[in-house]
Design an enzyme around this catalytic site. Structure first.
Site, mmCIF file in Angstrom:
data_model
loop_
_atom_site.group_PDB
_atom_site.id
_atom_site.type_symbol
_atom_site.label_atom_id
_atom_site.label_comp_id
_atom_site.label_asym_id
_atom_site.label_seq_id
_atom_site.Cartn_x
_atom_site.Cartn_y
_atom_site.Cartn_z
ATOM 1 N N ASP A 1 30.747 50.577 42.289
ATOM 2 C CA ASP A 1 29.590 50.049 42.012
ATOM 3 C C ASP A 1 28.550 50.370 42.662
ATOM 4 O O ASP A 1 28.379 51.084 43.512
ATOM 5 C CB ASP A 1 29.991 48.532 43.521
ATOM 6 C CG ASP A 1 31.254 47.792 42.243
ATOM 7 O OD1 ASP A 1 32.670 48.691 42.510
ATOM 8 O OD2 ASP A 1 31.903 47.131 42.036
ATOM 9 N N GLU B 1 27.243 45.817 38.267
ATOM 10 C CA GLU B 1 27.244 44.554 38.868
ATOM 11 C C GLU B 1 26.463 44.259 40.380
ATOM 12 O O GLU B 1 26.140 42.946 40.419
ATOM 13 C CB GLU B 1 28.585 44.007 38.567
ATOM 14 C CG GLU B 1 29.548 44.879 39.814
ATOM 15 C CD GLU B 1 30.142 43.265 40.657
ATOM 16 O OE1 GLU B 1 30.344 41.995 39.744
ATOM 17 O OE2 GLU B 1 30.874 43.192 41.577
ATOM 18 N N ASN B 2 26.069 44.865 40.958
ATOM 19 C CA ASN B 2 25.091 44.578 42.305
ATOM 20 C C ASN B 2 24.372 45.223 42.028
ATOM 21 O O ASN B 2 23.561 45.423 43.509
ATOM 22 C CB ASN B 2 26.377 45.404 43.435
ATOM 23 C CG ASN B 2 27.660 45.019 43.489
ATOM 24 O OD1 ASN B 2 28.739 45.605 43.689
ATOM 25 N ND2 ASN B 2 27.576 43.007 43.780
ATOM 26 N N HIS C 1 29.765 39.352 39.670
ATOM 27 C CA HIS C 1 28.896 39.099 39.513
ATOM 28 C C HIS C 1 27.792 39.408 38.448
ATOM 29 O O HIS C 1 26.637 39.539 38.152
ATOM 30 C CB HIS C 1 27.742 39.863 40.755
ATOM 31 C CG HIS C 1 28.498 39.853 42.152
ATOM 32 N ND1 HIS C 1 28.530 38.127 42.628
ATOM 33 C CD2 HIS C 1 28.775 40.765 43.596
ATOM 34 C CE1 HIS C 1 28.963 38.637 44.399
ATOM 35 N NE2 HIS C 1 28.872 39.903 44.271
ATOM 36 N N HIS D 1 38.440 45.003 37.842
ATOM 37 C CA HIS D 1 36.687 44.685 39.851
ATOM 38 C C HIS D 1 37.859 43.459 39.497
ATOM 39 O O HIS D 1 38.546 42.093 39.302
ATOM 40 C CB HIS D 1 36.075 44.005 38.687
ATOM 41 C CG HIS D 1 35.100 43.843 38.995
ATOM 42 N ND1 HIS D 1 34.115 45.254 39.806
ATOM 43 C CD2 HIS D 1 34.432 42.891 40.274
ATOM 44 C CE1 HIS D 1 33.432 44.854 40.750
ATOM 45 N NE2 HIS D 1 33.485 43.253 40.565
ATOM 46 N N HIS E 1 35.243 47.091 42.440
ATOM 47 C CA HIS E 1 34.954 45.589 43.883
ATOM 48 C C HIS E 1 35.004 46.181 45.026
ATOM 49 O O HIS E 1 33.980 45.838 45.446
ATOM 50 C CB HIS E 1 35.810 44.852 42.936
ATOM 51 C CG HIS E 1 35.715 43.722 43.507
ATOM 52 N ND1 HIS E 1 34.576 42.515 44.087
ATOM 53 C CD2 HIS E 1 35.585 42.752 44.340
ATOM 54 C CE1 HIS E 1 34.583 41.494 44.463
ATOM 55 N NE2 HIS E 1 35.839 41.129 45.148
ATOM 56 N N HIS F 1 34.990 48.697 47.163
ATOM 57 C CA HIS F 1 33.109 49.245 47.401
ATOM 58 C C HIS F 1 33.762 50.253 48.551
ATOM 59 O O HIS F 1 33.395 51.239 48.960
ATOM 60 C CB HIS F 1 32.282 48.652 48.111
ATOM 61 C CG HIS F 1 31.676 47.892 47.032
ATOM 62 N ND1 HIS F 1 29.717 47.374 47.780
ATOM 63 C CD2 HIS F 1 32.119 47.260 46.439
ATOM 64 C CE1 HIS F 1 29.844 46.740 46.715
ATOM 65 N NE2 HIS F 1 30.433 46.198 45.817
#
Length: 266
Positions: free
Chosen positions: A8, A39-40, A68, A151, A176, A178
């Protein structure tokens, strides 16, 4: 063929770090393609069209999304119009965009990428296991290797998903949480697997966010704004070596790079 699969990407520090590493590895032909979870990318919550284009221009061949996916205004236009940005395949019917994408690499040929959302401790979505079955049936005879991303929160769900797809795809990677897991392996039927790739973002953080507000939230339970951390960044992921003939994984190896200071690789 070697594929870099990146965890991520969080905010501007993550994007900066990704661009440095992607330029180095692709410029020296160390990898044939890069898959990156974006996605982040937009301040830790979702992605915008300019930021998606930034990651693709930096070297991402495919940008995957997660829970997200709709975090930014206009996200639906991003996933509907950008062919290399792929949202989770098991979102409800009617959602814009695609959940599986096949792209051509410059030196190897096609690769296919399909991300899924887990359901344990997360928002309701369609079953990732059954959705994967349906996609793989349609992809029967696909010429290139297939990479599946899960995820999800629960490690048990990720492991089960990897085992379920073992021998049916080239590789399965979790995202997801991290935090990279220490379980890179080739499963019994030949699929490369890792439970979580980790994060590409600020080192001095709590999974990408500034430390003091997160600690205060844990201590008081009061809502706080969690801004993306600053300072040097880290890139975490794996490199998967794929056999050019069989399209199966030969190896999966953790890949971690750090900045000594913002903008300078250690």
């Amino acid at each position: 063929m070697k594929i870099l699969w990146v965890g991520d990407i969080v905010g501007s520090p993550g994007r900066r770090m990704f661009a440095q590493v992607a330029k180095e590895l692709k410029g020296s032909n160390q990898v044939a393609a890069i898959i990156a979870n974006g996605e982040n990318a937009a301040a830790g919550n979702g992605i915008t069209e300019p930021l998606a284009q930034e990651l693709i221009s930096a070297g991402a061949d495919v940008v995957t999304l997660g829970d997200h996916v709709w975090g930014q205004k206009g996200s639906e236009q991003v996933v509907a119009s950008m062919k290399r940005v792929v949202r989770p395949a098991n979102l409800p019917p009617g959602c814009p965009g695609v959940g599986v994408v096949t792209i051509q690499t410059a030196t190897f040929g096609p690769i296919t990428v399909m991300p899924f959302l887990g359901r344990v401790f997360m928002q309701p979505v369609d079953c990732p296991f059954l959705t994967a079955d349906a996609i793989l049936e349609k992809l029967s005879g696909c010429a290139g290797p297939i990479f599946a991303e899960i995820h999800a929160e629960a490690t048990s769900e990720k492991i089960a998903f990897g085992r379920y797809l073992d021998g049916r795809v080239c590789a399965v990677a979790g995202t997801h949480t991290h935090v990279p897991t220490n379980d890179c392996q080739i499963l019994p039927n030949g699929t490369a697997y890792i439970t979580d790739l980790g994060m590409t973002g600020p080192i001095d953080s709590v999974i990408g966010r500034e430390v003091p507000p997160v600690i205060k939230k844990f201590k008081t339970g009061m809502p706080k704004k969690f801004d993306v951390g600053a300072g040097p960044a880290i890139l975490q992921g794996v490199i998967i070596d794929v056999d050019r003939t069989t399209k199966k994984a030969l190896s999966i190896t953790p890949y971690i790079r750090r900045e000594s200071e913002p903008g300078r690789l250690a």
